[in-house]
Design an enzyme around this catalytic site. Structure first.
Site, PDB file in Angstrom:
ATOM      1  N   GLU A  52      -2.194  -0.554  -4.040  1.00 43.18           N
ATOM      2  CA  GLU A  52      -1.946  -0.156  -5.418  1.00 43.18           C
ATOM      3  C   GLU A  52      -2.397  -1.212  -6.405  1.00 43.18           C
ATOM      4  O   GLU A  52      -2.049  -1.174  -7.589  1.00 43.18           O
ATOM      5  CB  GLU A  52      -0.455   0.136  -5.621  1.00 43.18           C
ATOM      6  CG  GLU A  52       0.462  -1.076  -5.542  1.00 43.18           C
ATOM      7  CD  GLU A  52       0.896  -1.407  -4.116  1.00 43.18           C
ATOM      8  OE1 GLU A  52       1.887  -2.115  -3.956  1.00 43.18           O
ATOM      9  OE2 GLU A  52       0.220  -0.951  -3.157  1.00 43.18           O
TER      10      GLU A  52
ATOM     11  N   ASP B  84      -0.902  -3.751 -11.105  1.00 45.45           N
ATOM     12  CA  ASP B  84      -0.196  -3.256  -9.913  1.00 45.45           C
ATOM     13  C   ASP B  84       0.742  -2.136 -10.343  1.00 45.45           C
ATOM     14  O   ASP B  84       1.482  -2.270 -11.328  1.00 45.45           O
ATOM     15  CB  ASP B  84       0.591  -4.395  -9.249  1.00 45.45           C
ATOM     16  CG  ASP B  84       1.169  -3.971  -7.918  1.00 45.45           C
ATOM     17  OD1 ASP B  84       0.543  -4.271  -6.893  1.00 45.45           O
ATOM     18  OD2 ASP B  84       2.231  -3.323  -7.899  1.00 45.45           O
TER      19      ASP B  84
ATOM     20  N   ASN C 112       5.580   6.554  -2.607  1.00 45.34           N
ATOM     21  CA  ASN C 112       5.049   7.070  -1.340  1.00 45.34           C
ATOM     22  C   ASN C 112       6.163   7.592  -0.444  1.00 45.34           C
ATOM     23  O   ASN C 112       6.032   8.652   0.182  1.00 45.34           O
ATOM     24  CB  ASN C 112       4.267   5.977  -0.608  1.00 45.34           C
ATOM     25  CG  ASN C 112       2.806   5.941  -1.032  1.00 45.34           C
ATOM     26  OD1 ASN C 112       2.276   6.923  -1.516  1.00 45.34           O
ATOM     27  ND2 ASN C 112       2.167   4.794  -0.855  1.00 45.34           N
TER      28      ASN C 112
END
Length: 611
Positions: free
Chosen positions: A514, A471, A479
């Site tokens: 992700e 991850d 983002n």
């Protein structure tokens, strides 16, 4: 010598003995000769009717064969029969029989009507390529109805001729009876001589008839090359010559029919092979499976040949071998499509065609022998090309008949194009259904399928199996700070890194967001832990920028689980890797944790992931 002359010769001595009865005998003999001649003419008319019936059968069979096959050679019997019928009809129109002449005219009109309304339209439609129209004309039934009327009319004429023949024979018998009475009246000497002459003459005639009958029996039994010696009187010589001609024509017709039967059997064998190939190609589920099928089918369909089937690559700038047969190992190689004249012209290349065409720059086949090249087209798109040549310097039998070769290769290349196009589409759809479109890694569906398969394999073989869950740290913050385009760029980079570091036989996947996974068959926990650390270090070493702005330091947390150590099922293996990943997050991120490892207390990040 004619029959009449023979009879007169045998009767001459007795006319000399009894001049007084000459007039009576002459009258009786003339009547006998006339009746015999009429009977002979009636038999000849019967033979003419048989010839007309055979011509009608030939014409109908020829037209039906041409409509079915489309080969102009099938029309040769039709044209021959059409040319012979006018002469036969003229011979049948005897002026002394008005009724028979009317029936013959009616028969001729029916046959002309069949030609105008049925045969000519069917031939024209088939010649113009309107196969459906030709079949519709056949199915309409007009041709069958008219032919049935023609046959019925021939039977009417035949019955009439039989009646005339019987009448002539009755008249001949009556004349013979008169002759006998005249002979009795002329005296015992004349009677005895006449009987002797009649016996001798009948024996001679009977031998000729028996020889002709025996030959006819042998011919009807199927014996080939039956002939009769054309000897005896002139009429028998003519009959014998006509019989020999008929026998020769029948033998030629049988030979032609056998040849066409062989061609038809060969065509049926090819069609069965193409049908079998189609079934196997439809059963294939990938282009590689289709290539295995073609690798076995093409040498069988194209015997004594060697060649390759080449397909365009994704960029359509190179032809790569998909199937090769009859070639040495490594002889099949890629080539440029610009080097192929067949692809430039968009049509097949035969050795005996295109006398102005230079040879291709590279055929990809060994030697300098002539070869054939067939582009594969599907819906206006060129998929590739089929090239082959004889396996030796001598041309194979397959190359001898170019017409048969076309009949095989046209449906074969069409079928190959459709099948390969469908298999390419299946491969694309399968890849799209199993791949993440952004990173190119396996999606969740593919991961779950492969996980179930590898778990079953691990249970049956007792081989190790490990799973790495990964991850990206603080991905939401990335983002929010740099935008989703920057996040996508990081995900793409992650996909490239995982593809680069994933060993052979392993599977890299992006289940979502992700999150990433590495499914590692044959990896123990320590080996998986070492690979996970290598991945973590590679990610930590990134130096990414987007739109000219540095994205700062990017790290990832990884969890490792191993089959049998911390999990005994597929879901348990995933759950253990996720729990280890959460431990890595809780312990400060940017680290690898093996499932089952206890960490005493949370740690903090060694550095800020974003600057």
């Amino acid at each position: 010598m004619k029959v009449r002359q023979l009879i007169l010769l045998w009767q001459l001595p007795f006319w000399l003995l009894l001049l007084g009865s000459a007039l009576l005998l002459n009258s009786a003999l003339e009547g006998r000769v006339t009746a015999t001649r009429q009977a002979t003419q009636t038999r000849m008319r019967t033979e003419e009717l048989a010839g007309v019936l055979q011509a009608v059968v030939d014409m109908e069979t020829s037209v039906r064969g041409y409509v079915i096959v489309g080969d102009e050679a099938f029309l040769e019997p039709y044209r021959a029969a059409q040319a012979s019928l006018p002469q036969r009809f003229e011979r049948l129109k005897e002026p002394n029989r008005p009724t028979t002449r009317t029936e013959v005219l009616r028969l001729e009109a029916l046959l002309k009507r069949w030609q105008i309304e049925v045969a000519d339209p069917e031939i024209t439609a088939r010649r113009a390529g309107q196969e459906a129209e030709a079949r519709r004309l056949v199915q309409r039934g007009t041709g069958k109805r008219l032919i049935d009327q023609v046959r019925a009319q021939i039977q009417v004429l035949n019955r009439s001729e039989v009646q005339h023949l019987r009448a002539d024979e009755t008249r001949a018998a009556r004349q013979l009876q008169h002759l006998r009475r005249a002979l009795l009246a002329a005296g015992l000497l004349l009677l005895a001589g006449s009987v002797a002459a009649t016996v001798v003459l009948a024996s001679r005639l009977t031998r000729a008839f028996q020889a002709l009958a025996l030959a006819a029996q042998r011919l009807s039994a199927g014996e080939p090359d039956v002939r009769v010696a054309p000897s005896g009187v002139q009429e028998f010589q003519q009959i014998g010559a006509a019989f020999n001609t008929m026998s020769a024509e029948l033998q030629e017709s049988q030979a032609l029919a056998q040849s066409r039967q062989v061609d038809l059997e060969q065509r049926n064998t090819q069609m069965r092979s193409l049908s079998e190939l189609s079934d196997w190609l439809q059963a294939a589920r990938s282009l590689n499976e289709g290539a295995e099928v073609l690798g076995r089918a093409l040498p069988a369909l194209l015997p004594d040949t060697q060649g390759t089937l080449l397909m365009f690559n994704a960029s359509r700038n190179l032809l790569t071998p998909l199937v090769a047969w009859g070639l040495p190992e490594g002889a099949a190689r890629a080539s440029s499509p610009d080097e192929c004249w067949a692809l430039r012209r968009g049509e097949a290349r035969f050795p005996d065609e295109g006398r102005f065409a230079p040879p291709c720059l590279s055929s990809g086949l060994p030697g300098n022998r002539e070869y054939m090249c067939f582009p594969l087209f599907v819906h206006g798109e060129t998929l590739g090309v089929l090239r082959f040549q004889g396996a030796s310097a001598e041309p194979p039998l397959l190359f001898a008949d170019k017409t048969e070769l076309r009949h095989l290769l046209v449906p074969l290349t069409r079928q190959l194009g459709l099948a390969l196009s469908a298999l390419q589409l299946q491969d694309r759809l399968r890849d799209q259904s199993r791949r993440d479109p952004l990173t190119g890694l396996a999606n969740r569906r593919h991961l779950e399928e492969e996980l179930d398969r590898q778990v079953s394999l691990s249970v049956s073989t007792a081989s190790p199996l490990s799973l790495v869950a990964l991850d990206i740290d603080h991905f939401k913050r990335l983002n929010d700070t740099f935008g989703h385009d920057a996040g996508d760029a990081v995900l793409v980079q992650m996909g490239q890194t995982l593809r680069k570091l994933t060993p052979a036989g392993a599977l890299a996947a992006r289940p979502g967001g992700e999150e990433f996974c590495l499914l590692l068959p044959g990896f123990t926990g320590d080996e998986a832990l070492a690979l996970a650390e290598q991945v973590r270090a590679a990610i930590e070493g990134w130096s990414l920028a987007h739109a000219g702005i540095s994205l700062g330091r990017i790290t990832a947390s990884l969890g490792v689980s191993t089959w049998g150590d911390t999990a005994t099922s597929g879901p348990a293996l995933v759950k253990a890797a996720d729990e280890a990943l959460y431990q890595a997050k809780h312990a400060g991120r940017n680290r690898v944790v093996l499932a089952g490892t206890r960490l005493d207390e949370p740690q903090t990040d060694t550095a800020e992931p974003l600057s």
